[in-house]
Write a protein that holds these residues in place. Sequence first.
Motif, PDB file in Angstrom:
ATOM      1  N   GLU A 232     -26.432  13.968  10.847  1.00 49.02           N
ATOM      2  CA  GLU A 232     -26.452  14.692  12.137  1.00 49.02           C
ATOM      3  C   GLU A 232     -25.192  14.526  12.977  1.00 49.02           C
ATOM      4  N   ARG A 233     -24.042  14.310  12.344  1.00 52.89           N
ATOM      5  CA  ARG A 233     -22.797  14.168  13.120  1.00 52.89           C
ATOM      6  C   ARG A 233     -22.201  15.540  13.412  1.00 52.89           C
ATOM      7  N   THR A 234     -22.011  15.858  14.680  1.00 54.95           N
ATOM      8  CA  THR A 234     -21.311  17.100  15.014  1.00 54.95           C
ATOM      9  C   THR A 234     -19.815  16.812  15.110  1.00 54.95           C
ATOM     10  N   GLN A 235     -19.517  15.537  15.195  1.00 57.87           N
ATOM     11  CA  GLN A 235     -18.159  15.115  15.481  1.00 57.87           C
ATOM     12  C   GLN A 235     -17.852  13.922  14.590  1.00 57.87           C
ATOM     13  N   THR A 236     -16.583  13.627  14.392  1.00 55.69           N
ATOM     14  CA  THR A 236     -16.229  12.541  13.470  1.00 55.69           C
ATOM     15  C   THR A 236     -15.351  11.508  14.184  1.00 55.69           C
ATOM     16  N   GLN A 237     -15.379  10.315  13.653  1.00 60.46           N
ATOM     17  CA  GLN A 237     -14.443   9.282  14.093  1.00 60.46           C
ATOM     18  C   GLN A 237     -13.436   9.138  12.970  1.00 60.46           C
ATOM     19  N   LEU A 238     -12.186   9.314  13.283  1.00 57.34           N
ATOM     20  CA  LEU A 238     -11.164   9.345  12.244  1.00 57.34           C
ATOM     21  C   LEU A 238     -10.124   8.245  12.475  1.00 57.34           C
ATOM     22  N   TYR A 239     -10.004   7.364  11.502  1.00 59.97           N
ATOM     23  CA  TYR A 239      -9.001   6.292  11.549  1.00 59.97           C
ATOM     24  C   TYR A 239      -8.068   6.465  10.355  1.00 59.97           C
ATOM     25  N   ILE A 240      -6.778   6.383  10.586  1.00 61.64           N
ATOM     26  CA  ILE A 240      -5.797   6.414   9.502  1.00 61.64           C
ATOM     27  C   ILE A 240      -4.884   5.209   9.713  1.00 61.64           C
ATOM     28  N   GLY A 241      -4.887   4.281   8.745  1.00 62.90           N
ATOM     29  CA  GLY A 241      -4.146   3.047   9.003  1.00 62.90           C
ATOM     30  C   GLY A 241      -3.403   2.508   7.794  1.00 62.90           C
ATOM     31  N   THR A 242      -2.477   1.615   8.086  1.00 63.92           N
ATOM     32  CA  THR A 242      -1.741   0.901   7.045  1.00 63.92           C
ATOM     33  C   THR A 242      -1.335  -0.456   7.642  1.00 63.92           C
ATOM     34  N   ALA A 284      -6.289  10.831  21.176  1.00 64.34           N
ATOM     35  CA  ALA A 284      -5.625  10.531  19.902  1.00 64.34           C
ATOM     36  C   ALA A 284      -4.528   9.522  20.221  1.00 64.34           C
ATOM     37  N   TYR A 285      -4.565   8.384  19.593  1.00 73.96           N
ATOM     38  CA  TYR A 285      -3.529   7.397  19.865  1.00 73.96           C
ATOM     39  C   TYR A 285      -3.216   6.598  18.607  1.00 73.96           C
ATOM     40  N   SER A 286      -2.127   5.852  18.646  1.00 72.79           N
ATOM     41  CA  SER A 286      -1.831   4.914  17.552  1.00 72.79           C
ATOM     42  C   SER A 286      -1.682   3.527  18.153  1.00 72.79           C
ATOM     43  N   ARG A 287      -2.095   2.522  17.377  1.00 73.29           N
ATOM     44  CA  ARG A 287      -2.068   1.138  17.859  1.00 73.29           C
ATOM     45  C   ARG A 287      -1.391   0.240  16.825  1.00 73.29           C
ATOM     46  N   LEU A 288      -0.633  -0.702  17.351  1.00 74.78           N
ATOM     47  CA  LEU A 288       0.029  -1.682  16.495  1.00 74.78           C
ATOM     48  C   LEU A 288      -0.523  -3.054  16.858  1.00 74.78           C
ATOM     49  N   THR A 289      -1.102  -3.751  15.884  1.00 72.09           N
ATOM     50  CA  THR A 289      -1.559  -5.120  16.156  1.00 72.09           C
ATOM     51  C   THR A 289      -0.680  -6.065  15.337  1.00 72.09           C
ATOM     52  N   HIS A 290      -0.500  -7.282  15.812  1.00 69.39           N
ATOM     53  CA  HIS A 290       0.329  -8.227  15.067  1.00 69.39           C
ATOM     54  C   HIS A 290      -0.322  -9.593  15.038  1.00 69.39           C
ATOM     55  N   SER A 291      -0.026 -10.330  13.977  1.00 68.36           N
ATOM     56  CA  SER A 291      -0.652 -11.637  13.794  1.00 68.36           C
ATOM     57  C   SER A 291       0.293 -12.507  12.970  1.00 68.36           C
ATOM     58  N   GLN A 293       0.345 -12.966   9.835  1.00 66.12           N
ATOM     59  CA  GLN A 293       0.774 -12.092   8.738  1.00 66.12           C
ATOM     60  C   GLN A 293       0.721 -10.650   9.221  1.00 66.12           C
ATOM     61  N   ARG A 294       1.221  -9.743   8.387  1.00 68.03           N
ATOM     62  CA  ARG A 294       1.234  -8.338   8.836  1.00 68.03           C
ATOM     63  C   ARG A 294      -0.189  -7.866   9.140  1.00 68.03           C
ATOM     64  N   ASP A 295      -0.393  -7.408  10.332  1.00 68.01           N
ATOM     65  CA  ASP A 295      -1.712  -6.916  10.744  1.00 68.01           C
ATOM     66  C   ASP A 295      -1.715  -5.383  10.667  1.00 68.01           C
ATOM     67  N   ALA A 296      -2.651  -4.747  11.350  1.00 66.60           N
ATOM     68  CA  ALA A 296      -2.845  -3.306  11.149  1.00 66.60           C
ATOM     69  C   ALA A 296      -2.014  -2.442  12.090  1.00 66.60           C
ATOM     70  N   TRP A 297      -1.642  -1.280  11.592  1.00 67.54           N
ATOM     71  CA  TRP A 297      -1.177  -0.168  12.426  1.00 67.54           C
ATOM     72  C   TRP A 297      -2.112   0.990  12.091  1.00 67.54           C
ATOM     73  N   TYR A 298      -2.600   1.702  13.113  1.00 67.89           N
ATOM     74  CA  TYR A 298      -3.515   2.812  12.815  1.00 67.89           C
ATOM     75  C   TYR A 298      -3.482   3.897  13.888  1.00 67.89           C
ATOM     76  N   MET A 299      -3.935   5.077  13.463  1.00 68.70           N
ATOM     77  CA  MET A 299      -4.137   6.188  14.410  1.00 68.70           C
ATOM     78  C   MET A 299      -5.635   6.404  14.557  1.00 68.70           C
ATOM     79  N   TRP A 300      -6.071   6.791  15.748  1.00 65.39           N
ATOM     80  CA  TRP A 300      -7.486   7.107  15.982  1.00 65.39           C
ATOM     81  C   TRP A 300      -7.600   8.452  16.669  1.00 65.39           C
ATOM     82  N   SER A 301      -8.620   9.206  16.268  1.00 64.68           N
ATOM     83  CA  SER A 301      -8.980  10.430  16.999  1.00 64.68           C
ATOM     84  C   SER A 301     -10.456  10.712  16.716  1.00 64.68           C
ATOM     85  N   ALA A 302     -11.026  11.661  17.443  1.00 63.86           N
ATOM     86  CA  ALA A 302     -12.457  11.963  17.268  1.00 63.86           C
ATOM     87  C   ALA A 302     -12.650  13.482  17.234  1.00 63.86           C
ATOM     88  N   PRO A 303     -12.210  14.120  16.159  1.00 64.22           N
ATOM     89  CA  PRO A 303     -12.326  15.586  16.099  1.00 64.22           C
ATOM     90  C   PRO A 303     -13.718  16.053  15.673  1.00 64.22           C
TER      91      PRO A 303
END
Lengths: 430, 447
Positions: A232-242, A284-291, A293-303
């Motif tokens: 029943e999702r009309t909308q999605t949560q979209l994460y793209i990360g590396t 829609a945004y992108s976030r850089l986390t650091h730790s 060791q190499r932590d995550a970088w990702y984009m988020w949006s909810a189309p």
Amino acid sequence: MTRATKARLLVESSNVLPLVDVEIAFRVGSLQDPIGKEGLAQLTGQLLRRGPHGISADSFEDRLANLGARLTVDTAMRTTRIRATTLRRNLEPLLDLVADMVWRPALRARDFAKLKRHAQASLLSRLDDDQTLGAIHLRERLFAGHPYGRSTSGSADSLRRINLRDAERFYTRYLETGAFIVGVSGDISDSEAESLVDAHFPRRTKKMNGKRDVPATHIRRGRHVVIVDKPERTQTQLYIGTLGARTHDRNLFPLIVSNTAFGGTFTGPLMQEVRAVRGWSYGAYSRLTHSDQRDAWYMWSAPSAEYSADCAALELELLDRWVENGLAKASLKFAQQYLINSHCFNRDTPSKRLESRLDIELLGVPRRYVERHDELVAQVTRKKANDATRARISPRDLVMVVVATAKDVKNAFEKLPGVSSVEVVPYRQP
Amino acid sequence: MASPQSLIERLNRGVTKRNARWSFVNSQPFGTALELRRFRLGNGLSAVTLIDRAAPTVSYHTWFRVGSRHERPGKTGLAHLFEHLMFNETKIRGRGEFDRLMERAGAEANAATWTDWTYYYENAPKNALPLVIELEADRMSNLVLREPQVRSEKEVVANERKLRVDDDIEGRALEQLYATAFRRHPYRWPTIGWMKDIRGFTVEDCRRFYRTHYAPNNATVVVAGDFDERQALSLIQERYSHLSPARQIDTKPRPKEPAQRSERVLRITAPTPTDKVLIGYHAPPFSDPHTPALSVANEVLFGGRSSRLYRLFCLDKELALSVRGAISPFVDPGLFEVWISLREGKRQKDAIALLDKEVARLAADGPSDIELEKAINQIELSFLHSMETAGGKAEQVGFYETVVGSGTAFDRLDAYRRVTPAQVKRAAAKYLRPSRRTRVEISETAA
């Protein structure tokens, strides 16, 4: 005035409001969870929170509330932070209670059993929040097999394996030693804080424990799609990360500036193309986390489900363009101005100033990152920013998590450029 | 700090146009250390200043007395859509320039809309105040509304609705609660609007809304933080005084909601692993003299881990993972909301029975003195926390000016301190009766 009165006490004074925050911070977190017993650090923290020997958990709560105080124990990957906040007039009785809790916790079997059931119920409740669900799956896939991919809250199975003895041992090994830093902020002077902390939290050890060598994180090659299938999702949560950067990475500040220009502001290309031009997502945004060791970088949006894959394709295109072409001079300058000018909001309250200083002590954030922030941002050149982006962000190696009704989006996601695998996971799967 | 009278004398020197002349309304202590001052420009714009030099930041709020209560069926969600459109182009600034200038200055700019108001805010480094005033004044009268912007913003809002309502269990339940509890009053429709209405807005709808509601005499500007009061008022005078007041501001009372005489129950399904219950009891307006006592009742029942219902539901009986209560802070009578998120396998009827028993106990016996003290201390703590930043202070001031019309949040804090156990008992008995409530029961969609 602000100064560190002793190495293990940090004070940030401000008499604007009659409030005081106290933080007892340990360099111990879920990274210390034994394999198979994920969630132990958090469960131990919550058990500690039930109060000291000699008074019931209910009486402990009543006393805190009566003082106009709030108390939390927050467990993260690398830290456990006991945070208490109170009306200034009640600071001393609050410290009596908190010190008692830290040094003589009850750690009762009855409380432990209840907390375990509560933790299991909390895991289930996460299934209601699509954004959280997506974020959890992104981390699990991005850091598969690595400690960074383990959940602080554990899983139903790992919680089942934890017993009271485990929690007692965890407390004895990591918390009872007194290897913590105390931070105090608000309506209190340095000398008052020093004498109160000395009286309530005498030093037991010189060593801060919890330092742990974490293995390097490794990038997973290829573009992998994970569809978290929820009806029943009309909308999605979209994460793209590396993978992103390490705290001590020489590319960190250039990457912070570059990421800010790309997806860190409302006017960056990511938000503009996705929201302002097409109206595809509320944000829609992108976030850089650091730790360490190499932590995550990702984009988020909810189309919307109907154009979720189109939105993903657009974001991939923007990502390629950002990494290949780099930033224009004007974009770099804009991001630098934004970061420098808005930096005052990272220190406009005593508690925020205290957090920055605790990050230095607990997380190994270099002191210059806090004290010379503006200078480090200003020193980033266009070449440094673009080189750092190319060195750290790999558009070919991505995890794409989409929380959606799978039948509505699967075909379209399979057709995205460069996708090497598509996996569908039921949302209730542990 | 100059006296307000001498300040406005200097600001009005040589000013002949009526719209541009300041008048001083009054001043009031704001807590123990700060002072709030109220001024009015000749065109009706209210301005409130609150100087606090704790950090080199300033917060600038513009509160308009327009919200979803000013809409009509078929055009629901217009106030909220309009809030989005206010970030678009003006006659002198291109599309996106507002955000670019703000971000470059290090300012955070955003807005919010609810039933009774819409506000716009900027939290900025102190030296950015002139820019903020210039841009806010510009969009109060120069907004350009065209088809492409309206079309794209309607799509954004439709997506926001899916995010916050259609795919969000609590959002969906809240919408249904208000739609069922209210039958005549505009609080029955959601501030974000029904999807059909969002899709149907035209550019002309937006233009008409702008002309009707966005005028200086329908707004209050709040400046809080580290700034020079004279400079700020002088800039406001310079930037806003050419604006003419609207001839007719919509202040007419909304239809009174008929008294509810029996419980209304609604059942919805959703993909969720556990059942939930959302309840709304008809409650007094925010400014009603009974509201502080009802707020204390809320704190006794739901405020934190030592509250009666958290302890019973989440710890002793392990029926629920969380319970919460809140009173809608509306101009007209709203709802006292209760949210119960049950544990797996637990039954809604057991939760409701337990709730009724405890509410009846409070209505019969009232709180103990210790419970009352605890509740008031907790309210004070939350209140002080909300005042930590310049933005927090500006928001509190703007809210009180718009919803209550006088006084400050500190007056409300004093009112909480004066609440007695007998008043809490009476408030619980009067307002928290099952016959006055609507209940939304949420359970898992059948596989």
